[in-house]
Motif scaffolding. Structure first.
Motif, PDB file in Angstrom:
ATOM      1  N   ALA A 403      57.611  31.483  36.481  1.00  0.00           N
ATOM      2  CA  ALA A 403      58.276  30.324  35.904  1.00  0.00           C
ATOM      3  C   ALA A 403      57.389  29.097  36.043  1.00  0.00           C
ATOM      4  O   ALA A 403      56.628  28.958  36.998  1.00  0.00           O
ATOM      5  CB  ALA A 403      59.607  30.090  36.621  1.00  0.00           C
ATOM      6  N   ALA A 404      57.507  28.196  35.093  1.00  0.00           N
ATOM      7  CA  ALA A 404      56.707  26.979  35.148  1.00  0.00           C
ATOM      8  C   ALA A 404      57.259  26.047  36.220  1.00  0.00           C
ATOM      9  O   ALA A 404      58.466  25.962  36.428  1.00  0.00           O
ATOM     10  CB  ALA A 404      56.748  26.275  33.795  1.00  0.00           C
ATOM     11  N   PRO A 405      56.382  25.302  36.893  1.00  0.00           N
ATOM     12  CA  PRO A 405      56.882  24.325  37.848  1.00  0.00           C
ATOM     13  C   PRO A 405      57.559  23.187  37.097  1.00  0.00           C
ATOM     14  O   PRO A 405      57.284  22.973  35.923  1.00  0.00           O
ATOM     15  CB  PRO A 405      55.597  23.831  38.549  1.00  0.00           C
ATOM     16  CG  PRO A 405      54.506  24.105  37.579  1.00  0.00           C
ATOM     17  CD  PRO A 405      54.925  25.327  36.829  1.00  0.00           C
ATOM     18  N   PRO A 406      58.458  22.464  37.746  1.00  0.00           N
ATOM     19  CA  PRO A 406      59.130  21.363  37.069  1.00  0.00           C
ATOM     20  C   PRO A 406      58.141  20.293  36.637  1.00  0.00           C
ATOM     21  O   PRO A 406      57.083  20.121  37.229  1.00  0.00           O
ATOM     22  CB  PRO A 406      60.104  20.840  38.136  1.00  0.00           C
ATOM     23  CG  PRO A 406      59.542  21.311  39.435  1.00  0.00           C
ATOM     24  CD  PRO A 406      58.879  22.611  39.148  1.00  0.00           C
ATOM     25  N   LEU A 438      48.416  24.537  38.017  1.00  0.00           N
ATOM     26  CA  LEU A 438      47.432  25.593  37.820  1.00  0.00           C
ATOM     27  C   LEU A 438      47.819  26.369  36.566  1.00  0.00           C
ATOM     28  O   LEU A 438      48.919  26.919  36.492  1.00  0.00           O
ATOM     29  CB  LEU A 438      47.380  26.517  39.035  1.00  0.00           C
ATOM     30  CG  LEU A 438      46.378  27.680  38.963  1.00  0.00           C
ATOM     31  CD1 LEU A 438      44.952  27.160  38.813  1.00  0.00           C
ATOM     32  CD2 LEU A 438      46.493  28.550  40.206  1.00  0.00           C
ATOM     33  N   ALA A 439      46.945  26.401  35.574  1.00  0.00           N
ATOM     34  CA  ALA A 439      47.246  27.044  34.290  1.00  0.00           C
ATOM     35  C   ALA A 439      46.314  28.223  34.054  1.00  0.00           C
ATOM     36  O   ALA A 439      45.090  28.090  34.141  1.00  0.00           O
ATOM     37  CB  ALA A 439      47.106  26.037  33.149  1.00  0.00           C
ATOM     38  N   ASP A 440      46.894  29.376  33.796  1.00  0.00           N
ATOM     39  CA  ASP A 440      46.124  30.574  33.468  1.00  0.00           C
ATOM     40  C   ASP A 440      45.899  30.579  31.955  1.00  0.00           C
ATOM     41  O   ASP A 440      46.821  30.780  31.172  1.00  0.00           O
ATOM     42  CB  ASP A 440      46.910  31.824  33.894  1.00  0.00           C
ATOM     43  CG  ASP A 440      46.072  33.092  33.811  1.00  0.00           C
ATOM     44  OD1 ASP A 440      45.196  33.172  32.937  1.00  0.00           O
ATOM     45  OD2 ASP A 440      46.309  34.008  34.624  1.00  0.00           O
ATOM     46  N   ALA A 454      46.824  34.520  39.139  1.00  0.00           N
ATOM     47  CA  ALA A 454      46.788  33.343  40.004  1.00  0.00           C
ATOM     48  C   ALA A 454      48.199  32.984  40.455  1.00  0.00           C
ATOM     49  O   ALA A 454      49.122  32.922  39.635  1.00  0.00           O
ATOM     50  CB  ALA A 454      46.159  32.172  39.262  1.00  0.00           C
ATOM     51  N   LYS A 455      48.361  32.764  41.735  1.00  0.00           N
ATOM     52  CA  LYS A 455      49.680  32.484  42.287  1.00  0.00           C
ATOM     53  C   LYS A 455      50.226  31.169  41.731  1.00  0.00           C
ATOM     54  O   LYS A 455      49.524  30.154  41.696  1.00  0.00           O
ATOM     55  CB  LYS A 455      49.597  32.419  43.814  1.00  0.00           C
ATOM     56  CG  LYS A 455      50.945  32.205  44.486  1.00  0.00           C
ATOM     57  CD  LYS A 455      50.796  32.158  46.005  1.00  0.00           C
ATOM     58  CE  LYS A 455      52.143  31.912  46.680  1.00  0.00           C
ATOM     59  NZ  LYS A 455      52.009  31.837  48.153  1.00  0.00           N
ATOM     60  N   ASP A 456      51.492  31.199  41.297  1.00  0.00           N
ATOM     61  CA  ASP A 456      52.216  30.018  40.802  1.00  0.00           C
ATOM     62  C   ASP A 456      51.565  29.402  39.561  1.00  0.00           C
ATOM     63  O   ASP A 456      51.736  28.208  39.291  1.00  0.00           O
ATOM     64  CB  ASP A 456      52.322  28.941  41.893  1.00  0.00           C
ATOM     65  CG  ASP A 456      53.119  29.433  43.084  1.00  0.00           C
ATOM     66  OD1 ASP A 456      54.047  30.239  42.878  1.00  0.00           O
ATOM     67  OD2 ASP A 456      52.812  29.012  44.212  1.00  0.00           O
ATOM     68  N   LEU A 482      42.523  24.711  35.201  1.00  0.00           N
ATOM     69  CA  LEU A 482      42.529  25.829  34.259  1.00  0.00           C
ATOM     70  C   LEU A 482      41.834  27.021  34.869  1.00  0.00           C
ATOM     71  O   LEU A 482      40.687  26.932  35.334  1.00  0.00           O
ATOM     72  CB  LEU A 482      41.815  25.429  32.956  1.00  0.00           C
ATOM     73  CG  LEU A 482      42.377  24.188  32.242  1.00  0.00           C
ATOM     74  CD1 LEU A 482      41.571  23.915  30.984  1.00  0.00           C
ATOM     75  CD2 LEU A 482      43.847  24.345  31.929  1.00  0.00           C
ATOM     76  N   TYR A 483      42.545  28.139  34.888  1.00  0.00           N
ATOM     77  CA  TYR A 483      42.009  29.407  35.391  1.00  0.00           C
ATOM     78  C   TYR A 483      41.697  30.307  34.213  1.00  0.00           C
ATOM     79  O   TYR A 483      42.577  30.654  33.448  1.00  0.00           O
ATOM     80  CB  TYR A 483      43.033  30.061  36.331  1.00  0.00           C
ATOM     81  CG  TYR A 483      42.663  31.465  36.755  1.00  0.00           C
ATOM     82  CD1 TYR A 483      41.560  31.688  37.583  1.00  0.00           C
ATOM     83  CD2 TYR A 483      43.427  32.555  36.346  1.00  0.00           C
ATOM     84  CE1 TYR A 483      41.231  32.980  37.976  1.00  0.00           C
ATOM     85  CE2 TYR A 483      43.085  33.830  36.739  1.00  0.00           C
ATOM     86  CZ  TYR A 483      41.995  34.045  37.555  1.00  0.00           C
ATOM     87  OH  TYR A 483      41.666  35.311  37.936  1.00  0.00           O
TER      88      TYR A 483
END
Length: 485
Positions: A403-406, A438-440, A454-456, A482-483
């Motif tokens: 889930a995306a963080p708020p 953190l964006a995959d 990647a965690k979270d 960006l990951y």
């Protein structure tokens, strides 16, 4: 009325403009993209503005169709995840074996009984109409709510069944053109060029191109957008080389794509990022060319027998796949989706044009019948896909694992944002209590094929990152890591 050359240029320009402007609307609404471009062709054709008019025997149409079939086969093969094929080998064999060949045979039998076709003509029509269309399935395969098994099966079928059906069309054409059927010697000679020489040459060119690219990439580097163009160059080179030695250029392009898919994931991703958009634009351009007049010829042959045949051609795949997939243990929901979503479209039209361009007697009738089936399929399957996409209202793109963080977790910062950031620097941000996202941003192909996540991390597919970021409520002034590897 434009000349053929001017018509082709007008088509290219209009398709690029319309496809670009409507891309977001089409994706959000779920409307069948193919249907829209067929209607665009009708508006530009003789019954509309009269700007374009391509005849069935037009040299321009032959060039368009040949390039389109090369792009269909190459794009399908290079997008295949070979690891996925190995993991789902039983499913692949089912959809490409009985799921493809049995419907082709049954459609051919129906053509012989209802339409009075010869055995060779029935084989050509059955093979063409057993081909499922990847263009109509594109938006469906990208949706997260589509079950994984259904996605894999539909992607493998639409990506590989043309290579199974093309040899049937070619051999049946040769049997008709010989006038007496193929003798064992003739069959063997043609089979060598079709099944061995063409694919082998395509595979060799694909392998050589990859090794050459690796050398240049490691020493001097190659721009990513140019790598996608390089992939297209591999496809056309493979086609031309095979045709020059009487091999199948189409299967050569398919084989070259398979080699690239197996050996160079980076080149595949580059093609899927850039080159596939170019290829898809050309395929939509082909739909507009057909929609100007040619495809509507299907209505001229619409009588009781051809309509009955058309519905048999559209229904036989479902009737075959439901019990086959049930026996294989596929879950009921995936089984229903796989069996229903088998649209006929550009691939069928391109395959049936091969005997037309070869001047085969009776081929124009086969083309008109195929057009009728494709029109019905665009309406029926397109409507089914649109309803499925409309029901799928979730904004999270395919592949999202967390889930995306708020939105409030992202803060505005005046600090300069580095172009690259190391894991140690990320840990420093965490230790200092600084907030970031953190964006995959790996491609779907890489994301799905690797177990490392990647965690979270928020999932931002690179082909739709801006819209997805807006839907997730990310602050464009915040810090985003960006990951991508």
């Amino acid at each position: 009325m434009f000349s053929e050359f001017e018509s082709a240029l007008a088509l290219i320009g209009i398709v690029i403009l319309v496809a670009s402007l409507l891309s977001g609307i089409i994706e959000r609404s779920g409307l069948p993209q193919v249907g829209i471009f067929l209607l665009l062709g009708a508006a530009l054709g003789p019954a509309g503005l009269g700007l374009i008019n391509l005849e069935l025997q037009s040299p321009t149409l032959q060039v368009i169709a040949t390039v389109a079939l090369v792009l269909v086969l190459f794009s399908d093969s290079i997008a295949i995840d070979m690891g996925e094929v190995k993991r789902r080998s039983k499913l692949a064999l089912l959809v490409l074996g009985p799921g493809t060949l049995i419907p082709a045979g049954l459609i051919g039998i129906a053509g012989s009984l209802l339409l009075g076709l010869s055995p060779a003509e029935s084989a050509i029509l059955g093979a063409a109409l057993a081909s499922t269309d990847p263009v109509l399935l594109r938006n469906l395969l990208r949706r997260p709510s589509l079950p994984g098994t259904a996605r894999v099966a539909l992607r493998l079928e639409s990506g590989m069944n043309d290579a199974v059906l093309l040899p049937i069309v070619v051999l049946a054409m040769l049997a008709i053109q010989s006038g007496h059927g193929l003798t064992p010697g003739e069959f063997s000679r043609h089979s060598v060029g079709l099944f061995i020489l063409g694919p082998a040459l395509g595979a060799l060119i694909g392998y050589t191109a990859i090794r050459l690219l690796e050398q240049v990439r490691s020493r001097w580097g190659v721009r990513r957008d140019y790598e996608s163009l390089y992939a297209l160059g591999v496809a056309f080179t493979a086609f031309a080389a095979a045709e020059s030695v009487d091999g199948s250029g189409f299967l050569a392009a398919f084989a070259a794509g398979l080699v690239v898919a197996a050996l160079d994931v980076e080149l595949c991703d580059c093609f899927l990022d850039y080159g596939q958009a170019t290829a898809e634009m050309f395929l939509l351009f082909t739909f507009v060319a057909f929609g100007a007049w040619l495809i509507w010829s299907g209505f001229y042959v619409a009588d009781a027998r051809t309509l009955l045949f058309s519905f048999i051609a559209l229904g036989v795949r479902t009737a075959v796949l439901l019990p086959v997939l049930a026996k294989a243990g596929v879950d009921p929901q995936s089984r229903r989706l796989i069996a229903w979503f088998g649209p006929r479209g550009l691939s069928s039209l391109l395959l049936i044009l091969l005997p037309v361009f070869a001047g085969m007697p009776g081929s124009e009738r086969l083309f008109s019948i195929t057009c009728l089936v494709v029109l019905l399929s665009v309406f029926l399957h397109g409507a089914g896909i649109a309803l499925f996409l409309r029901r799928d209202t979730g904004p999270v793109p395919m592949g999202a694992a967390v889930a995306a963080p708020p939105a409030q977790a992202v803060t505005v910062t005046s600090d300069p944002v580095p172009e690259r950031i190391t894991l140690d620097e990320v840990r420093e941000l965490q230790a200092e209590g600084k907030r970031y996202v953190l964006a995959d941003v790996r491609t779907d192909r890489t994301y799905e094929s690797e177990s490392t996540k990647a965690k979270d991390a928020v999932r931002l597919p690179p082909d739709d990152a801006v819209r997805t970021a807006r839907e997730l409520g990310l602050d464009h002034h915040g810090t985003i890591v960006l990951y991508c590897a």
